[in-house]
Design a protein around this motif. Structure first.
Motif, PDB file in Angstrom:
ATOM      1  N   LEU A  13       0.654  -0.858  -0.022  1.00 31.81           N
ATOM      2  CA  LEU A  13      -0.275  -0.285   0.175  1.00 31.81           C
ATOM      3  C   LEU A  13       0.619   1.731   0.258  1.00 31.81           C
ATOM      4  N   MET A  14       1.614   1.141   0.962  1.00 29.27           N
ATOM      5  CA  MET A  14       2.852   2.714   0.880  1.00 29.27           C
ATOM      6  C   MET A  14       3.723   1.872  -0.506  1.00 29.27           C
ATOM      7  N   TYR A  15       4.559   1.322  -0.570  1.00 27.67           N
ATOM      8  CA  TYR A  15       5.346   1.304  -1.979  1.00 27.67           C
ATOM      9  C   TYR A  15       4.951   0.582  -3.565  1.00 27.67           C
ATOM     10  N   GLY A  16       4.006  -0.648  -3.020  1.00 27.82           N
ATOM     11  CA  GLY A  16       3.568  -1.424  -4.488  1.00 27.82           C
ATOM     12  C   GLY A  16       2.635  -0.748  -5.319  1.00 27.82           C
TER      13      GLY A  16
ATOM     14  N   GLY B 231      19.818  -1.297 -16.532  1.00 31.69           N
ATOM     15  CA  GLY B 231      18.558  -0.828 -17.543  1.00 31.69           C
ATOM     16  C   GLY B 231      17.677  -1.537 -17.441  1.00 31.69           C
ATOM     17  N   ILE B 232      17.910  -2.732 -16.847  1.00 33.40           N
ATOM     18  CA  ILE B 232      16.584  -3.860 -17.088  1.00 33.40           C
ATOM     19  C   ILE B 232      16.474  -4.148 -15.373  1.00 33.40           C
ATOM     20  N   HIS B 233      15.081  -3.374 -15.067  1.00 28.35           N
ATOM     21  CA  HIS B 233      15.042  -3.838 -13.271  1.00 28.35           C
ATOM     22  C   HIS B 233      13.222  -4.693 -13.073  1.00 28.35           C
ATOM     23  N   PHE B 234      12.968  -4.886 -11.764  1.00 25.02           N
ATOM     24  CA  PHE B 234      12.027  -5.402 -11.626  1.00 25.02           C
ATOM     25  C   PHE B 234      10.987  -4.219 -11.533  1.00 25.02           C
ATOM     26  N   ALA B 235       9.647  -4.465 -11.575  1.00 26.39           N
ATOM     27  CA  ALA B 235       8.753  -3.668 -11.409  1.00 26.39           C
ATOM     28  C   ALA B 235       8.515  -2.676 -10.171  1.00 26.39           C
ATOM     29  N   MET B 236       8.656  -3.662  -9.168  1.00 23.86           N
ATOM     30  CA  MET B 236       8.211  -2.777  -7.716  1.00 23.86           C
ATOM     31  C   MET B 236       9.691  -2.391  -7.099  1.00 23.86           C
ATOM     32  N   ASP B 237      11.053  -2.906  -7.753  1.00 29.81           N
ATOM     33  CA  ASP B 237      12.447  -2.418  -7.432  1.00 29.81           C
ATOM     34  C   ASP B 237      11.947  -0.760  -8.423  1.00 29.81           C
ATOM     35  N   TYR B 238      11.392  -0.518  -9.328  1.00 27.03           N
ATOM     36  CA  TYR B 238      11.254   0.578  -9.668  1.00 27.03           C
ATOM     37  C   TYR B 238       9.813   2.039  -8.690  1.00 27.03           C
ATOM     38  N   LEU B 239       8.976   1.312  -9.097  1.00 27.09           N
ATOM     39  CA  LEU B 239       8.326   2.128  -7.783  1.00 27.09           C
ATOM     40  C   LEU B 239       8.335   2.160  -6.713  1.00 27.09           C
ATOM     41  N   HIS B 240       8.709   0.931  -5.385  1.00 22.22           N
ATOM     42  CA  HIS B 240       9.564   1.515  -4.799  1.00 22.22           C
ATOM     43  C   HIS B 240      10.464   2.821  -4.255  1.00 22.22           C
ATOM     44  N   ALA B 241      11.526   2.465  -5.408  1.00 21.19           N
ATOM     45  CA  ALA B 241      12.487   4.174  -5.609  1.00 21.19           C
ATOM     46  C   ALA B 241      11.939   5.051  -5.937  1.00 21.19           C
ATOM     47  N   ASP B 242      11.021   4.970  -6.408  1.00 23.33           N
ATOM     48  CA  ASP B 242      10.183   6.339  -6.898  1.00 23.33           C
ATOM     49  C   ASP B 242       9.198   6.841  -6.144  1.00 23.33           C
ATOM     50  N   THR B 243       8.523   6.005  -5.192  1.00 26.02           N
ATOM     51  CA  THR B 243       7.633   6.453  -3.866  1.00 26.02           C
ATOM     52  C   THR B 243       8.705   7.095  -2.688  1.00 26.02           C
ATOM     53  N   LYS B 244       9.811   6.234  -2.493  1.00 22.92           N
ATOM     54  CA  LYS B 244      10.285   6.603  -1.384  1.00 22.92           C
ATOM     55  C   LYS B 244      10.972   7.743  -1.519  1.00 22.92           C
ATOM     56  N   SER B 245      11.588   8.372  -2.645  1.00 24.49           N
ATOM     57  CA  SER B 245      11.697   9.280  -2.556  1.00 24.49           C
ATOM     58  C   SER B 245      10.602  10.180  -2.961  1.00 24.49           C
ATOM     59  N   LEU B 246      10.400  10.497  -3.409  1.00 22.03           N
ATOM     60  CA  LEU B 246       9.391  11.134  -3.210  1.00 22.03           C
ATOM     61  C   LEU B 246       8.674  11.501  -2.849  1.00 22.03           C
TER      62      LEU B 246
ATOM     63  N   HIS C 176      11.485  13.854  -5.223  1.00 18.56           N
ATOM     64  CA  HIS C 176      12.851  13.237  -5.956  1.00 18.56           C
ATOM     65  C   HIS C 176      13.834  14.176  -6.316  1.00 18.56           C
ATOM     66  N   ALA C 177      13.388  15.117  -4.705  1.00 16.41           N
ATOM     67  CA  ALA C 177      15.081  16.259  -4.869  1.00 16.41           C
ATOM     68  C   ALA C 177      16.264  14.988  -5.177  1.00 16.41           C
ATOM     69  N   ASP C 178      16.250  14.622  -4.477  1.00 18.35           N
ATOM     70  CA  ASP C 178      17.906  12.575  -3.881  1.00 18.35           C
ATOM     71  C   ASP C 178      17.979  12.011  -4.726  1.00 18.35           C
ATOM     72  N   GLY C 179      16.796  12.372  -6.020  1.00 16.64           N
ATOM     73  CA  GLY C 179      17.725  11.063  -6.980  1.00 16.64           C
ATOM     74  C   GLY C 179      17.396  10.548  -6.670  1.00 16.64           C
ATOM     75  N   ASN C 180      17.646   9.545  -6.230  1.00 15.29           N
ATOM     76  CA  ASN C 180      17.085   7.764  -5.183  1.00 15.29           C
ATOM     77  C   ASN C 180      16.318   7.264  -5.988  1.00 15.29           C
ATOM     78  N   TYR C 181      16.078   7.455  -7.896  1.00 13.16           N
ATOM     79  CA  TYR C 181      15.259   6.789  -7.728  1.00 13.16           C
ATOM     80  C   TYR C 181      15.830   6.555  -9.020  1.00 13.16           C
ATOM     81  N   ILE C 182      14.644   5.477 -10.243  1.00  9.22           N
ATOM     82  CA  ILE C 182      15.429   4.943 -11.735  1.00  9.22           C
ATOM     83  C   ILE C 182      14.319   6.281 -12.042  1.00  9.22           C
TER      84      ILE C 182
END
Length: 483
Positions: A185-188, A256-271, A276-282
């Motif tokens: 619910l939080m990161y997926g 450049g090939i990533h699992f979807a959940m790694d992509y979504l998790h990193a994006d939401t955490k950085s947001l 998104h200022a920290d750049g810690n997402y794909i």
């Protein structure tokens, strides 16, 4: 018969991709009351049956929501009574009202002759109004039993189990390996589909009711299973089934090939951490994005990539394009497997001019540049044929080979079971699909005092089934600790 279906409003796709806010907009109360009036007082409300067909198709609401009752209460303007009815069966209607695909609507009797009742929109409106009016407040138990329960995993199954056991007076501690409570619910699930303030609001409510949350703690790694079992009278394993399905073909190790959940998790955490200022997402900015796999996760990847500012986005489905209308093999009241545009595909069409999905496509190879970064995919078209064993199998279409430019590839092909070390740490038995072996009803594993529920037990499923299992395992654990 007199009123047409009207869903919750949605911001224009071209506008909503400019930010990460929720794209849904609630209808006015007067229109929601009209939508409630469409509920037909049918003899058998299949919408709330909560069962499955022998072939696994969903029928109605798995938490047995009293849908006709709260539809009628909304129609009559009795919103607070509708909220009470809703909370009788569903701990978190603010989640299901946003992210559940609404199998209840697929089984609505009105759907036989017209568009079904807008159940999901009404459900979300009831709970949102409840929070706005101050009707949803902490309700801690009047007394405590002294029994201590550990819940491992803070997704919808774990939270529902914790909520129910806390109401029964037990002392509940929820362990979460991430830095925030909520699991998928939080990161997926991206913020535009479920704003995280909605999740945090409910977590704060549960804390006020007496539940203890422990974050940044992976049970089986940061704290041993033996220590957990020694401190608590019972343990519920609700860690989900987030082990992703891989695509082990040539070139898979390219960057450049990533699992979807790694992509979504990193994006939401950085947001959440920095906007998104920290750049810690794909990032997908200016990239040609290929999403391999459909379903909700694939759609979420499409919507996220567009908000990043991708150059293009294409989504591969290995399945056949669904029909516009129900097939004869997919009768009511089963979930209708028909063609539709979800929010991500709507946004892609608005930005790029067409549905991004390509059907009956099989990826054969990833190709990298001299630096080892993926630059293209090679695919073939397939057709589905009946094999010698009577099962459908893919057959490659001769002469259909094609290459696709790709700077970022997201694998969204589903999940294969729970992630270890949690099941191994507790020594619980797992079935052939690696799910924790525990029978629905008692939810007991082979280890005394250890129970399992949600996706970790049943495999990847809907949030509404997770809540069903969370509530049910709570009942089983309550009986066991109070025996």
């Amino acid at each position: 018969m007199e009123i047409a279906r009207k869903d919750a409003l949605s911001k224009d796709p071209s506008e909503r991709v400019q930010d990460w806010r929720e794209f849904g907009v609630r209808l006015p109360d007067s229109e929601l009351q009209q939508q409630g009036a469409r509920c037909m007082d049918c003899g058998i409300p299949f919408c709330q049956t909560g069962s499955t067909t022998p072939n696994g198709k969903a029928l109605g609401c798995p938490v047995y929501n009293l849908i006709p009752e709260w539809n009628d209460l909304v129609y009559r303007g009795k919103w607070r009574e509708a909220l009470n009815r809703l909370h009788k069966t569903n701990n978190f209607p603010e989640f299901t009202g946003r992210v559940c695909p609404a199998p209840c609507e697929g089984s609505c009797v009105l759907g036989l002759i017209d568009k079904p009742v807008a159940i999901k929109s009404i459900e979300q409106a009831i709970i949102d109004k409840g929070f706005e009016e101050g009707w949803v407040v902490p309700q801690p138990p009047e007394s405590r039993t002294g029994k201590k329960i550990a819940v491992v995993g803070s997704g919808p199954a774990g939270l529902a189990a914790a909520a129910q056991l806390n109401k029964a007076g037990h002392l509940v501690t929820v362990f979460e390996r991430a830095d925030r409570i909520g699991g998928l619910l939080m990161y997926g699930i991206p913020n535009m589909k479920l704003e995280k303030g909605v999740v945090e609001r409910r977590v704060k409510l549960l804390e006020a009711e007496g539940i203890t949350f422990v974050t940044n703690t992976e049970v089986g790694k940061d704290i041993s299973a033996e220590e957990i079992r020694g401190k608590f009278d019972a343990v519920i394993l609700a860690g989900g089934a987030a082990k992703p399905r891989d695509l082990p073909i040539e070139g898979r190790d390219s960057d450049g090939i990533h699992f979807a959940m790694d992509y979504l998790h990193a994006d939401t955490k950085s947001l959440l951490d920095s906007g998104h200022a920290d750049g810690n997402y794909i990032t997908a900015k200016d990239k040609h994005v290929i999403v391999i796999g459909g379903g909700d996760t694939g759609t979420d990847c499409v919507g996220t990539a567009i908000r990043h500012g991708c150059a293009t986005v294409t989504q591969f489905e290995i399945t056949t394009r669904p029909p516009e209308m129900r097939a004869d093999s997919n009768p009511w009241p089963e979930w209708p497997g028909v063609y539709k545009l979800d929010y991500g595909q709507e946004e892609a069409r608005a930005k790029f001019g067409d549905d991004p999905r390509q059907y009956e496509v099989m990826t054969k190879q990833f190709k990298a540049d001299k630096k080892g970064r993926v630059k293209e995919l090679h695919t073939v078209q397939i057709r589905w044929v009946i094999g010698d064993d009577g099962r459908m199998k893919p057959e490659e279409v001769e002469g259909s080979a094609r290459s696709w430019k790709a700077d970022l590839v997201l694998l969204a092909m589903g999940f294969t079971g729970p992630e270890n070390p949690l099941p191994e740490a507790f020594g619980v038995e797992q079935d052939t699909r690696s799910n924790v072996r525990a029978r629905y009803g008692d939810f007991a594993t082979n280890i005394e005092g250890v129970f399992a529920a949600g996706d970790m037990r049943r495999g990847q499923s809907l949030v509404v089934w997770a809540i069903n299992e969370g509530r049910a395992v709570a009942e089983a654990v309550n009986k066991w600790v109070m025996r």
